[in-house]
Write a protein that holds these residues in place. Sequence first.
Motif, PDB file in Angstrom:
ATOM      1  N   ASP A 297     -21.178 -30.955 -15.719  1.00 17.04           N
ATOM      2  CA  ASP A 297     -22.386 -31.243 -16.483  1.00 17.04           C
ATOM      3  C   ASP A 297     -23.614 -31.021 -15.619  1.00 17.04           C
ATOM      4  O   ASP A 297     -23.625 -31.346 -14.433  1.00 17.04           O
ATOM      5  CB  ASP A 297     -22.366 -32.685 -16.993  1.00 17.04           C
ATOM      6  N   VAL A 298     -24.656 -30.482 -16.239  1.00 13.81           N
ATOM      7  CA  VAL A 298     -25.907 -30.206 -15.533  1.00 13.81           C
ATOM      8  C   VAL A 298     -27.068 -30.737 -16.376  1.00 13.81           C
ATOM      9  O   VAL A 298     -27.146 -30.468 -17.580  1.00 13.81           O
ATOM     10  CB  VAL A 298     -26.098 -28.692 -15.285  1.00 13.81           C
ATOM     11  N   LEU A 299     -27.934 -31.482 -15.748  1.00 13.94           N
ATOM     12  CA  LEU A 299     -29.198 -31.876 -16.367  1.00 13.94           C
ATOM     13  C   LEU A 299     -30.315 -31.222 -15.582  1.00 13.94           C
ATOM     14  O   LEU A 299     -30.553 -31.551 -14.412  1.00 13.94           O
ATOM     15  CB  LEU A 299     -29.368 -33.399 -16.349  1.00 13.94           C
ATOM     16  N   LYS A 300     -30.988 -30.267 -16.205  1.00 17.49           N
ATOM     17  CA  LYS A 300     -32.116 -29.575 -15.575  1.00 17.49           C
ATOM     18  C   LYS A 300     -33.394 -30.029 -16.262  1.00 17.49           C
ATOM     19  O   LYS A 300     -33.589 -29.784 -17.454  1.00 17.49           O
ATOM     20  CB  LYS A 300     -31.951 -28.065 -15.701  1.00 17.49           C
ATOM     21  N   SER A 301     -34.257 -30.700 -15.519  1.00 18.88           N
ATOM     22  CA  SER A 301     -35.514 -31.152 -16.095  1.00 18.88           C
ATOM     23  C   SER A 301     -36.530 -30.015 -16.089  1.00 18.88           C
ATOM     24  O   SER A 301     -36.305 -28.953 -15.497  1.00 18.88           O
ATOM     25  CB  SER A 301     -36.051 -32.357 -15.323  1.00 18.88           C
ATOM     26  N   GLU A 302     -37.665 -30.250 -16.741  1.00 21.58           N
ATOM     27  CA  GLU A 302     -38.703 -29.216 -16.810  1.00 21.58           C
ATOM     28  C   GLU A 302     -39.315 -28.938 -15.446  1.00 21.58           C
ATOM     29  O   GLU A 302     -39.904 -27.874 -15.226  1.00 21.58           O
ATOM     30  CB  GLU A 302     -39.801 -29.646 -17.784  1.00 21.58           C
ATOM     31  N   THR A 303     -39.218 -29.892 -14.530  1.00 20.86           N
ATOM     32  CA  THR A 303     -39.834 -29.729 -13.206  1.00 20.86           C
ATOM     33  C   THR A 303     -38.875 -29.158 -12.175  1.00 20.86           C
ATOM     34  O   THR A 303     -39.204 -29.099 -10.993  1.00 20.86           O
ATOM     35  CB  THR A 303     -40.353 -31.094 -12.712  1.00 20.86           C
ATOM     36  N   CYS A 304     -37.691 -28.735 -12.602  1.00 15.51           N
ATOM     37  CA  CYS A 304     -36.656 -28.283 -11.669  1.00 15.51           C
ATOM     38  C   CYS A 304     -36.650 -26.751 -11.557  1.00 15.51           C
ATOM     39  O   CYS A 304     -36.751 -26.040 -12.562  1.00 15.51           O
ATOM     40  CB  CYS A 304     -35.290 -28.776 -12.141  1.00 15.51           C
ATOM     41  N   SER A 305     -36.536 -26.260 -10.346  1.00 16.28           N
ATOM     42  CA  SER A 305     -36.350 -24.827 -10.107  1.00 16.28           C
ATOM     43  C   SER A 305     -34.900 -24.577  -9.696  1.00 16.28           C
ATOM     44  O   SER A 305     -34.253 -25.462  -9.133  1.00 16.28           O
ATOM     45  CB  SER A 305     -37.306 -24.329  -9.018  1.00 16.28           C
ATOM     46  N   VAL A 306     -34.407 -23.374  -9.992  1.00 17.07           N
ATOM     47  CA  VAL A 306     -33.010 -23.016  -9.725  1.00 17.07           C
ATOM     48  C   VAL A 306     -32.991 -21.800  -8.797  1.00 17.07           C
ATOM     49  O   VAL A 306     -33.779 -20.857  -8.970  1.00 17.07           O
ATOM     50  CB  VAL A 306     -32.259 -22.703 -11.041  1.00 17.07           C
ATOM     51  N   GLU A 307     -32.047 -21.841  -7.856  1.00 18.91           N
ATOM     52  CA  GLU A 307     -31.944 -20.738  -6.892  1.00 18.91           C
ATOM     53  C   GLU A 307     -30.483 -20.370  -6.680  1.00 18.91           C
ATOM     54  O   GLU A 307     -29.620 -21.253  -6.606  1.00 18.91           O
ATOM     55  CB  GLU A 307     -32.583 -21.150  -5.563  1.00 18.91           C
ATOM     56  N   ILE A 308     -30.194 -19.049  -6.614  1.00 18.02           N
ATOM     57  CA  ILE A 308     -28.873 -18.536  -6.256  1.00 18.02           C
ATOM     58  C   ILE A 308     -29.083 -17.586  -5.082  1.00 18.02           C
ATOM     59  O   ILE A 308     -29.446 -16.407  -5.274  1.00 18.02           O
ATOM     60  CB  ILE A 308     -28.209 -17.810  -7.445  1.00 18.02           C
ATOM     61  N   PRO A 309     -28.904 -18.061  -3.838  1.00 17.65           N
ATOM     62  CA  PRO A 309     -29.248 -17.229  -2.658  1.00 17.65           C
ATOM     63  C   PRO A 309     -28.490 -15.919  -2.606  1.00 17.65           C
ATOM     64  O   PRO A 309     -29.053 -14.890  -2.189  1.00 17.65           O
ATOM     65  CB  PRO A 309     -28.879 -18.142  -1.478  1.00 17.65           C
ATOM     66  N   LEU A 311     -27.673 -13.913  -4.842  1.00 20.65           N
ATOM     67  CA  LEU A 311     -28.258 -12.915  -5.738  1.00 20.65           C
ATOM     68  C   LEU A 311     -29.748 -12.737  -5.490  1.00 20.65           C
ATOM     69  O   LEU A 311     -30.400 -11.945  -6.215  1.00 20.65           O
ATOM     70  CB  LEU A 311     -28.033 -13.321  -7.195  1.00 20.65           C
ATOM     71  N   GLU A 312     -30.296 -13.457  -4.491  1.00 21.21           N
ATOM     72  CA  GLU A 312     -31.733 -13.446  -4.220  1.00 21.21           C
ATOM     73  C   GLU A 312     -32.521 -13.744  -5.492  1.00 21.21           C
ATOM     74  O   GLU A 312     -33.520 -13.096  -5.821  1.00 21.21           O
ATOM     75  CB  GLU A 312     -32.167 -12.098  -3.637  1.00 21.21           C
ATOM     76  N   PHE A 313     -32.036 -14.765  -6.207  1.00 27.44           N
ATOM     77  CA  PHE A 313     -32.626 -15.102  -7.509  1.00 27.44           C
ATOM     78  C   PHE A 313     -33.218 -16.499  -7.441  1.00 27.44           C
ATOM     79  O   PHE A 313     -32.622 -17.427  -6.877  1.00 27.44           O
ATOM     80  CB  PHE A 313     -31.550 -15.053  -8.600  1.00 27.44           C
ATOM     81  N   GLU A 314     -34.395 -16.651  -8.045  1.00 26.55           N
ATOM     82  CA  GLU A 314     -35.034 -17.959  -8.139  1.00 26.55           C
ATOM     83  C   GLU A 314     -35.702 -18.107  -9.503  1.00 26.55           C
ATOM     84  O   GLU A 314     -36.432 -17.213  -9.939  1.00 26.55           O
ATOM     85  CB  GLU A 314     -36.065 -18.141  -7.027  1.00 26.55           C
ATOM     86  N   LEU A 315     -35.423 -19.219 -10.161  1.00 28.06           N
ATOM     87  CA  LEU A 315     -35.999 -19.538 -11.476  1.00 28.06           C
ATOM     88  C   LEU A 315     -37.007 -20.661 -11.274  1.00 28.06           C
ATOM     89  O   LEU A 315     -36.660 -21.746 -10.798  1.00 28.06           O
ATOM     90  CB  LEU A 315     -34.905 -19.969 -12.448  1.00 28.06           C
ATOM     91  N   GLY A 316     -38.274 -20.402 -11.603  1.00 25.11           N
ATOM     92  CA  GLY A 316     -39.336 -21.356 -11.319  1.00 25.11           C
ATOM     93  C   GLY A 316     -39.325 -22.566 -12.236  1.00 25.11           C
ATOM     94  O   GLY A 316     -38.566 -22.668 -13.210  1.00 25.11           O
ATOM     95  N   MET A 317     -40.198 -23.524 -11.913  1.00 26.10           N
ATOM     96  CA  MET A 317     -40.347 -24.732 -12.723  1.00 26.10           C
ATOM     97  C   MET A 317     -40.839 -24.362 -14.121  1.00 26.10           C
ATOM     98  O   MET A 317     -41.655 -23.462 -14.290  1.00 26.10           O
ATOM     99  CB  MET A 317     -41.359 -25.684 -12.064  1.00 26.10           C
ATOM    100  N   GLY A 318     -40.352 -25.062 -15.110  1.00 29.14           N
ATOM    101  CA  GLY A 318     -40.795 -24.842 -16.488  1.00 29.14           C
ATOM    102  C   GLY A 318     -39.998 -23.802 -17.242  1.00 29.14           C
ATOM    103  O   GLY A 318     -39.962 -23.818 -18.482  1.00 29.14           O
ATOM    104  N   PHE A 376     -25.271 -22.641  -5.730  1.00 26.94           N
ATOM    105  CA  PHE A 376     -26.180 -22.934  -6.840  1.00 26.94           C
ATOM    106  C   PHE A 376     -27.073 -24.089  -6.392  1.00 26.94           C
ATOM    107  O   PHE A 376     -26.590 -25.177  -6.081  1.00 26.94           O
ATOM    108  CB  PHE A 376     -25.375 -23.311  -8.095  1.00 26.94           C
ATOM    109  N   VAL A 377     -28.374 -23.834  -6.340  1.00 24.28           N
ATOM    110  CA  VAL A 377     -29.318 -24.811  -5.780  1.00 24.28           C
ATOM    111  C   VAL A 377     -30.297 -25.241  -6.868  1.00 24.28           C
ATOM    112  O   VAL A 377     -30.892 -24.392  -7.552  1.00 24.28           O
ATOM    113  CB  VAL A 377     -30.090 -24.217  -4.579  1.00 24.28           C
ATOM    114  N   MET A 378     -30.463 -26.573  -7.023  1.00 20.36           N
ATOM    115  CA  MET A 378     -31.450 -27.142  -7.935  1.00 20.36           C
ATOM    116  C   MET A 378     -32.434 -27.972  -7.109  1.00 20.36           C
ATOM    117  O   MET A 378     -32.026 -28.881  -6.385  1.00 20.36           O
ATOM    118  CB  MET A 378     -30.779 -28.033  -8.993  1.00 20.36           C
ATOM    119  N   ASP A 379     -33.708 -27.641  -7.231  1.00 22.61           N
ATOM    120  CA  ASP A 379     -34.754 -28.338  -6.475  1.00 22.61           C
ATOM    121  C   ASP A 379     -35.725 -28.961  -7.477  1.00 22.61           C
ATOM    122  O   ASP A 379     -36.433 -28.248  -8.192  1.00 22.61           O
ATOM    123  CB  ASP A 379     -35.489 -27.352  -5.560  1.00 22.61           C
ATOM    124  N   ASP A 380     -35.757 -30.304  -7.530  1.00 24.36           N
ATOM    125  CA  ASP A 380     -36.587 -31.012  -8.497  1.00 24.36           C
ATOM    126  C   ASP A 380     -37.505 -31.986  -7.755  1.00 24.36           C
ATOM    127  O   ASP A 380     -37.055 -33.035  -7.284  1.00 24.36           O
ATOM    128  CB  ASP A 380     -35.716 -31.768  -9.496  1.00 24.36           C
TER     129      ASP A 380
END
Length: 432
Positions: A297-309, A311-318, A376-380
Amino acid sequence: PRETGAAQQGPPAPALPGLRRPAPFPLQGVTRLLLTRVPFFKEIIVSSFACGSCSWSNTEIQAAGRIQEQGVRYTLAVTSRQDMNREVVKTDCATTRIPELDFEIPAFTQKGVLTTIEGIIDRAVAGLEQDQPVRRATDEEVASKIDEFIGKLKQLKEVHSSFTFIIDDPSGNSFVENPHAPQKDEALVVAHYKRTPQQAAMLGLGAEEANETPADPVEDLRNEVLQFNTNCPECNAPANTNMKLVQIPHFKEVIIMATNCDSCGHRTNEVKSGGAIEPQGTRITLRITDPSDMTRDVLKSETCSVEIPELEFELGMGALGGKFTTLEGLLKDIKDLVERNPFSLGDSSAPSKMEKLQEFSRKLLDIIEGKTKAHFVMDDPAGNSYLQNVYAPEDDPELKVEHYERTFEQNEELGLNDMKTEGYETAAASER
């Protein structure tokens, strides 16, 4: 007849018309019981009695479950003959009303029955007609008024004009069929309510409910689904949004909001944090090593960014908003978001960009299918995101949770730098 002076008993005298000769001893009939389930309702017991000697028969129903926590009131606008065929479960403690005729069948005056709306009206007509011969002989004026009312009830079955049919059951075990189920029925309004002390005493629950402690309003909010009107974000048609407070194990409470549009079929869901912003930010790192990790289970809030190193991918806040889903569901949403990028579609897209996006989609799909290991990195910064620990309450060897102090820029994005929650009253008074 008499023969040779000897008395012989002749055949029995014929019974008078309309009268039944009493049996020399009580005869027995057969009662059949059937446990059945009414679709989109609950289980009931149908009881049917039939006597083979006098042909008398009777049917009634009883709720197979317990008395519900709340009473229920069904209000149906009857506008056509099809509405008269709706199935109805009416318990013996339910009250039936037709306001247009000022007509009411009080509670406990009839046995519970499984019938239709037309059947309930026929049953009421039969009950009123039962003593009419006696009334005509004793009070002709009352009998004529009842005949006039019976005529109005019979006209209802033709549905020349619409009328309202109401069943109010404090036990919560009555039911009116929704022929459009599971879709909403615009003609049927179902309302649940808290029983009054008089209704509880009528059901024999007065002593039990008096000993109960008052309900906690916060607990009631957790058990209730709230609904409010809104507009569809796709077609702008009126729609309903459901809101529910949910407790996530080993984390905190969140608010799940879901919107469903009956006009265009658009569905969306969103998750809001049910608590305050945490004193520290949270960084969650998961090492994906097995396909079973996709079910976390994953809870991603609106203030959370996601990163997959990898794949050099980063999903910003919002981006993607707040979501409560699984890791697989979140990765698929990311994949759909990338593939629907308007700058990569149509004639204006460059072939090199298309190849990069296709390559990214393939690598992301390999991670989802468990073919590739990744982080899989979540930074909130608000600390309101969550990733399930499948070993809870023990530590998860593949999951790392870090808490950190927010920077000035992060506090600025969250609106915390100018927010004052302590001593603001005295400060405001001194400024005056």
